[in-house]
Design a protein around this motif. Sequence first.
Motif, short mmCIF file in Angstrom:
data_model
loop_
_atom_site.label_atom_id
_atom_site.label_comp_id
_atom_site.label_asym_id
_atom_site.label_seq_id
_atom_site.Cartn_x
_atom_site.Cartn_y
_atom_site.Cartn_z
N ASN A 43 5.13 5.17 20.44
CA ASN A 43 6.11 6.24 20.43
C ASN A 43 7.73 6.26 20.11
OD1 ASN A 43 3.59 7.45 21.21
ND2 ASN A 43 4.16 7.41 23.35
N LEU A 44 8.05 4.87 20.08
CA LEU A 44 9.47 4.72 19.69
C LEU A 44 9.63 5.13 18.09
CD1 LEU A 44 10.35 1.35 21.56
CD2 LEU A 44 10.94 3.70 22.21
N LYS A 45 10.77 5.89 17.86
CA LYS A 45 11.24 6.34 16.69
C LYS A 45 12.37 5.42 16.12
CE LYS A 45 8.29 9.60 16.71
NZ LYS A 45 6.81 9.14 16.66
N ALA A 46 13.14 4.86 17.11
CA ALA A 46 14.48 3.99 16.83
C ALA A 46 14.07 2.68 16.20
CB ALA A 46 15.25 3.88 18.16
N ARG A 47 15.11 1.93 15.57
CA ARG A 47 14.70 0.85 15.16
C ARG A 47 14.62 -0.13 16.15
NH1 ARG A 47 19.92 -0.79 13.47
NH2 ARG A 47 18.96 -2.65 12.58
N LEU A 48 13.77 -1.29 16.11
CA LEU A 48 13.41 -1.69 17.23
C LEU A 48 13.40 -3.59 17.14
CD1 LEU A 48 12.12 -2.41 20.14
CD2 LEU A 48 9.87 -1.92 19.24
#
Length: 109
Positions: A43-48
């Motif tokens: 669900n993460l939308k940010a760069r990881l």
Amino acid sequence: KETGYKTSTRLVSEDLPETRTFVLPYSFAEDMLQYEALDVIGNLKARLMIGISMNDEAVRVEATERLISAANNPHVVRFEGMDHHFNRNPKDTKTVWDYVKEFLQGRAN
């Protein structure tokens, strides 16, 4: 739990007898028990960025590889020869922080 915090003491370096005490709110542990990373990482939308210490005894490499598979295009760095306590070795610590810095500056490969 009555204070709302837990303290944890860790060695700072393999070469020094110095320790550092961290104060963690109990809500940190409660959140950890409430959520399963594998279920929510997609669900993460940010760069990881996900780093794996390839000799980690505390977090199995296979478990981290499953997180990588479930994530949306993470930047992955595999640290050969490092274990879970890389921060106890100044050279390894610098290596990890150099990768983090490159990632945060948008220059990671």
